[in-house]
Design a protein around this motif. Structure first.
Motif, short mmCIF file in Angstrom:
data_model
loop_
_atom_site.label_atom_id
_atom_site.label_comp_id
_atom_site.label_asym_id
_atom_site.label_seq_id
_atom_site.Cartn_x
_atom_site.Cartn_y
_atom_site.Cartn_z
N ASP A 14 0.85 -1.18 0.00
CA ASP A 14 0.00 0.00 0.00
C ASP A 14 0.89 1.24 0.00
O ASP A 14 1.18 1.80 1.05
CB ASP A 14 -0.88 -0.05 1.26
CG ASP A 14 -2.03 0.95 1.23
OD1 ASP A 14 -2.57 1.20 0.14
OD2 ASP A 14 -2.39 1.46 2.31
N THR A 66 -1.57 -1.19 -4.02
CA THR A 66 -2.70 -0.27 -3.91
C THR A 66 -2.14 1.13 -3.64
O THR A 66 -1.11 1.27 -2.99
CB THR A 66 -3.68 -0.65 -2.76
OG1 THR A 66 -2.94 -0.82 -1.55
CG2 THR A 66 -4.43 -1.92 -3.08
N THR A 67 -2.83 2.12 -4.17
CA THR A 67 -2.45 3.51 -3.92
C THR A 67 -3.72 4.26 -3.56
O THR A 67 -4.82 3.72 -3.71
CB THR A 67 -1.83 4.15 -5.18
OG1 THR A 67 -2.82 4.16 -6.21
CG2 THR A 67 -0.60 3.41 -5.67
N ASN A 68 -3.55 5.45 -3.10
CA ASN A 68 -4.70 6.35 -2.93
C ASN A 68 -4.19 7.78 -3.11
O ASN A 68 -2.97 7.98 -3.17
CB ASN A 68 -5.40 6.12 -1.57
CG ASN A 68 -4.52 6.43 -0.38
OD1 ASN A 68 -3.79 7.41 -0.38
ND2 ASN A 68 -4.59 5.60 0.66
N LEU A 106 -1.46 8.80 -0.69
CA LEU A 106 -0.15 8.15 -0.92
C LEU A 106 0.56 8.78 -2.12
O LEU A 106 1.79 8.93 -2.11
CB LEU A 106 -0.33 6.64 -1.13
CG LEU A 106 -0.84 5.85 0.09
CD1 LEU A 106 -1.18 4.41 -0.29
CD2 LEU A 106 0.20 5.86 1.21
N LYS A 150 -9.95 2.22 -8.73
CA LYS A 150 -10.41 2.29 -7.33
C LYS A 150 -11.48 3.38 -7.22
O LYS A 150 -11.25 4.53 -7.58
CB LYS A 150 -9.21 2.60 -6.46
CG LYS A 150 -9.31 2.17 -5.03
CD LYS A 150 -7.95 2.33 -4.37
CE LYS A 150 -7.98 2.02 -2.91
NZ LYS A 150 -6.72 2.36 -2.27
N SER A 191 -12.34 -2.91 -0.41
CA SER A 191 -11.29 -2.58 0.56
C SER A 191 -11.87 -2.13 1.89
O SER A 191 -12.15 -0.94 2.09
CB SER A 191 -10.40 -1.46 0.00
OG SER A 191 -9.60 -1.93 -1.06
N PHE A 207 -11.44 -1.01 5.59
CA PHE A 207 -10.33 -0.31 6.24
C PHE A 207 -10.22 -0.73 7.72
O PHE A 207 -10.78 -0.08 8.60
CB PHE A 207 -10.53 1.20 6.15
CG PHE A 207 -10.08 1.82 4.86
CD1 PHE A 207 -10.27 1.19 3.64
CD2 PHE A 207 -9.45 3.06 4.85
CE1 PHE A 207 -9.86 1.77 2.45
CE2 PHE A 207 -9.03 3.65 3.67
CZ PHE A 207 -9.23 3.01 2.46
N ALA A 243 -7.63 -3.69 3.95
CA ALA A 243 -6.83 -2.47 3.82
C ALA A 243 -6.68 -1.79 5.18
O ALA A 243 -7.27 -2.23 6.16
CB ALA A 243 -7.50 -1.54 2.82
N SER A 244 -5.86 -0.73 5.18
CA SER A 244 -5.57 -0.03 6.43
C SER A 244 -5.03 -1.04 7.45
O SER A 244 -5.45 -1.07 8.60
CB SER A 244 -6.84 0.68 6.94
OG SER A 244 -6.56 1.54 7.99
N THR A 275 -3.37 -5.52 2.10
CA THR A 275 -2.50 -4.46 1.57
C THR A 275 -2.01 -3.62 2.73
O THR A 275 -2.79 -3.26 3.62
CB THR A 275 -3.21 -3.61 0.50
OG1 THR A 275 -2.21 -2.78 -0.11
CG2 THR A 275 -4.34 -2.74 1.04
C1 E4P Z 1 -6.35 1.18 1.01
O1 E4P Z 1 -6.44 0.93 -0.16
C2 E4P Z 1 -5.80 2.41 1.57
O2 E4P Z 1 -4.87 2.92 0.65
C3 E4P Z 1 -5.04 2.21 2.86
O3 E4P Z 1 -4.92 0.86 3.20
C4 E4P Z 1 -5.43 3.11 3.95
O4 E4P Z 1 -4.60 2.86 5.06
P1 E4P Z 1 -4.44 3.89 6.26
O5 E4P Z 1 -5.69 3.87 7.07
O6 E4P Z 1 -3.27 3.37 7.05
O7 E4P Z 1 -4.19 5.24 5.64
#
Ligand code: E4P
Length: 219
Positions: free
Chosen positions: A6, A26-28, A31, A87, A131, A133, A167-168, A187
């Motif tokens: 991630d 995975t990105t957001n 990130l 996403k 995903s 969290f 995720a998270s 991730t």
């Molecule tokens: C998932 O795709 C998110 O990019 C990520 O896992 C969020 O994680 P965080 O709560 O640590 O920011």
């Protein structure tokens, strides 16, 4: 269970790949911002750079929030490389877009999932991945891992093919718990993954094996 990293950091992605366990990325937008990437062309170039390193799926998040724009942006992202997964946030227009992308054969990851109901709706709309969290639910003193087991149960009972991308994820223990709870993928950053290999008895045991070997070899 598959392991995704991630991050939008090319160095971290290469390091995880070098470990031989990397199945995807995975990105957001946060990130990407952390790596100083902004502007449509730079973002597109960065996703292409990631896709050149990784064979597995790479989630690229839309920043649009209305249906038409999500579709337009998602189509552009999907055209960047065959392993791009679009996403999409869990909002009303996002759900509608998930269904349209499914019709178009574009694979999706529905992000910002915090309840079993949201996960059910995303699967019904045809999301390839959801995903949930985990860490952010823990942050508000609820049990994030319960959501992974709830979704695993619902998808199994109902026969949904949507995969659960936990995720998270913040720690090595989270990874193990997600595996037990039925996540298809986790991730997280590289640190929790490296945390999996650590145990003090391994270090003590190895030190003793090598010392015993040295003692005999030394005569
Ligand atoms: C998932 O795709 C998110 O990019 C990520 O896992 C969020 O994680 P965080 O709560 O640590 O920011």
């Amino acid at each position: 269970m598959r392991f995704f990293i991630d991050t939008a950091s090319l160095d971290q992605i290469k390091e995880a790949k070098d470990l031989g366990i990397l199945d995807g990325v995975t990105t957001n937008p946060s990130l990407m911002a952390k790596e100083g990437i902004s502007g449509e062309a730079n973002v597109a170039n960065h996703y292409q750079a990631i896709c050149e390193i990784v064979d597995g799926d790479v989630s690229a998040e839309v920043i649009s929030t209305d249906f038409e724009s999500i579709i337009e942006e998602g189509q552009k992202l999907a055209a960047l490389a065959p392993n791009i997964v679009v996403k999409v946030p869990m909002i009303r227009d996002g759900v509608k877009a998930l269904a349209r992308f499914a019709e178009m054969g574009i694979r999706t990851n529905c992000t910002l999932i915090f309840s079993a109901g949201q996960g059910l709706l995303a699967a019904k709309a045809g999301a390839t991945y959801v995903s949930p969290f985990v860490g952010r639910i823990d942050d508000i003193n609820w049990n994030g891992m319960d959501l992974i087991s709830d979704l695993a149960e619902i998808y199994a009972v109902q026969g949904f093919e949507t995969e659960i991308l936990a995720a998270s994820i913040r720690s090595a223990l989270h990874i193990v718990e997600a595996a037990k709870a039925g996540a298809d993928i986790v991730t997280c950053p590289l640190k929790p993954i490296l945390g999996l290999l650590k145990h003090p008895l391994t270090d003590i045991g190895l030190e003793k094996f090598l010392a015993d070997h040295r003692n005999v070899a030394g005569g």
